[in-house]
Design an enzyme around this catalytic site. Structure first.
Site, PDB file in Angstrom:
ATOM      1  N   ARG A 101      14.466  41.026 -70.458  1.00 60.28           N
ATOM      2  CA  ARG A 101      14.994  41.260 -69.101  1.00 60.28           C
ATOM      3  C   ARG A 101      13.854  40.973 -68.141  1.00 60.28           C
ATOM      4  O   ARG A 101      12.811  41.636 -68.215  1.00 60.28           O
ATOM      5  CB  ARG A 101      15.477  42.713 -68.968  1.00 60.28           C
ATOM      6  CG  ARG A 101      15.857  43.105 -67.560  1.00 60.28           C
ATOM      7  CD  ARG A 101      16.599  44.417 -67.493  1.00 60.28           C
ATOM      8  NE  ARG A 101      17.986  44.261 -67.922  1.00 60.28           N
ATOM      9  CZ  ARG A 101      18.937  45.176 -67.722  1.00 60.28           C
ATOM     10  NH1 ARG A 101      18.661  46.303 -67.109  1.00 60.28           N
ATOM     11  NH2 ARG A 101      20.173  44.952 -68.134  1.00 60.28           N
ATOM     12  N   HIS A 128      23.417  37.447 -65.813  1.00 65.23           N
ATOM     13  CA  HIS A 128      23.533  38.536 -66.796  1.00 65.23           C
ATOM     14  C   HIS A 128      24.671  38.156 -67.766  1.00 65.23           C
ATOM     15  O   HIS A 128      25.745  38.751 -67.752  1.00 65.23           O
ATOM     16  CB  HIS A 128      23.833  39.847 -66.054  1.00 65.23           C
ATOM     17  CG  HIS A 128      23.594  41.076 -66.872  1.00 65.23           C
ATOM     18  ND1 HIS A 128      23.077  41.045 -68.151  1.00 65.23           N
ATOM     19  CD2 HIS A 128      23.815  42.396 -66.594  1.00 65.23           C
ATOM     20  CE1 HIS A 128      22.979  42.287 -68.608  1.00 65.23           C
ATOM     21  NE2 HIS A 128      23.427  43.116 -67.689  1.00 65.23           N
ATOM     22  N   GLN A 131      26.552  40.719 -70.125  1.00 67.45           N
ATOM     23  CA  GLN A 131      27.496  41.575 -69.410  1.00 67.45           C
ATOM     24  C   GLN A 131      28.837  40.872 -69.227  1.00 67.45           C
ATOM     25  O   GLN A 131      29.895  41.447 -69.484  1.00 67.45           O
ATOM     26  CB  GLN A 131      26.913  41.957 -68.034  1.00 67.45           C
ATOM     27  CG  GLN A 131      27.820  42.874 -67.245  1.00 67.45           C
ATOM     28  CD  GLN A 131      27.958  44.242 -67.899  1.00 67.45           C
ATOM     29  OE1 GLN A 131      26.964  44.877 -68.207  1.00 67.45           O
ATOM     30  NE2 GLN A 131      29.175  44.695 -68.135  1.00 67.45           N
ATOM     31  N   CYS A 261      29.775  46.680 -63.955  1.00 63.83           N
ATOM     32  CA  CYS A 261      28.849  46.627 -65.089  1.00 63.83           C
ATOM     33  C   CYS A 261      28.071  47.923 -65.285  1.00 63.83           C
ATOM     34  O   CYS A 261      27.558  48.171 -66.377  1.00 63.83           O
ATOM     35  CB  CYS A 261      27.871  45.468 -64.892  1.00 63.83           C
ATOM     36  SG  CYS A 261      26.894  45.609 -63.383  1.00 63.83           S
TER      37      CYS A 261
END
Ligand code: CP
Ligand code: NVA
Length: 302
Positions: A101, A128, A131, A261
């Protein structure tokens, strides 16, 4: 599959197969397998994480492997005398895959370029993808098909929204409308220019009209202030009419779902009544991070 950096890197067929395989995997009576027996997954987080960190840790354990979280303050990642590429090459000598990340998306690309093991994007300032794969899986579970669905994103065009745009561009069957203040659309356009990303003007609108909400199958939002990003007072003011409120949900059909999310700010981007109400699927999305990431790991190890 080698790395998992962007939705863009995969074909429509690969994405749909990954989702279906993850749904099958979730239904299995035993969550334990030995598919990744002896494999070690390393994880590096330049920003906070609850879901990504824990779901990947549990995912690799359920597949028979183990994980190591490398504390960003303790390693040489791009700091001091060691280049990003040397750190990346070194990590690949010991472990079998790496979740990272990062603050700067370019760093994931650079690490992947210099790595002989799969690198998985656990969120960047641009995207992302894990996700959105979990979200696609959730929608497929709920609606049985992605075909002919009207998805509506409300709020700033965050990293999650960007991965949604990439998924939409793959023509997976659904339509996407992004409702976002004009000023934030321009901000996203600038970001696209900076990172050499195509900007598709057609899907953006600057209000949340009955026309759009009246046929929405899913309404999705995200935090207004993503980690490491500044939102000024005027932007926050403009965003106020984009809060996913009960009255916005009431403009949509009764079976319209709400997704986020997480982490969420109740009463900023979404009213508590909505996120904690019957249309919300946020916990299913969070759970599906585990299942889709198990499938992503299986694909990476293959
Ligand atoms: N949704 C998500 O990625 O959550 P974390 O920041 O907790 O990992
Ligand atoms: N857009 C959010 C997503 C968090 C999972 C952020 O980057 O902070």
């Amino acid at each position: 599959m080698k790395h998992f950096i962007e939705i863009n890197d995969f074909s429509k067929e690969e994405i749909l197969k990954c989702i279906d395989d993850a749904i099958r995997l979730k239904k299995k009576s035993s969550h334990l397998s030995s598919i990744a027996s002896g494999k070690v997954l390393a994880m590096i987080f330049e920003k906070r994480s609850t879901r990504t960190r824990l779901s990947f840790d549990v995912a690799i354990r359920q597949l028979g492997g183990s994980s190591i979280v490398l504390d960003i303050g303790d390693i040489h990642l791009g700091a001091g005398n060691e280049s990003l590429s040397d750190t990346s090459k070194t990590i690949a000598l010991y472990v079998d895959a790496l979740v990272v990340r990062v603050n700067n998306h370019k760093n994931i690309v650079e690490m992947a370029r210099n790595s002989s093991i799969p690198i998985i994007n656990g969120l960047s300032n641009i995207s992302h993808p894990c996700q959105v794969m979990a979200d696609l899986m959730t929608i497929k579970e709920e609606k049985k098909s992605l075909d002919h669905l009207d998805l509506v994103w409300i709020g700033p065009i965050t990293n999650v929204a960007h991965s949604w745009i990439e998924a939409y561009n793959k023509k997976l069957g659904f339509s996407l409308t992004i409702c976002c203040p004009e000023s934030l659309q321009r901000k996203y356009e600038e970001k696209c220019k900076l990172h050499n990303i195509n900007f598709n003007n057609d899907i953006f609108v600057s209000d949340t009209s009955k026309d759009i909400l009246g046929k929405a199958d899913v309404i999705i939002t995200d935090t207004w202030e993503s980690m490491g990003e500044k939102v000024d007072k005027e932007e926050l003011q403009e965003l106020k009419k984009f809060t996913v409120s009960q009255s916005i949900m009431e403009m949509a059909p009764s079976e319209c779902l709400f997704m986020h999310c997480l982490p969420a700010n109740r009463n900023q981007e979404v009213e508590a009544k909505v996120i904690d109400g019957p249309s919300s699927r946020v916990w299913q999305e969070a759970e599906n991070r585990l299942h889709i990431q198990k499938q992503i790991l299986i694909e990476c190890f293959n």
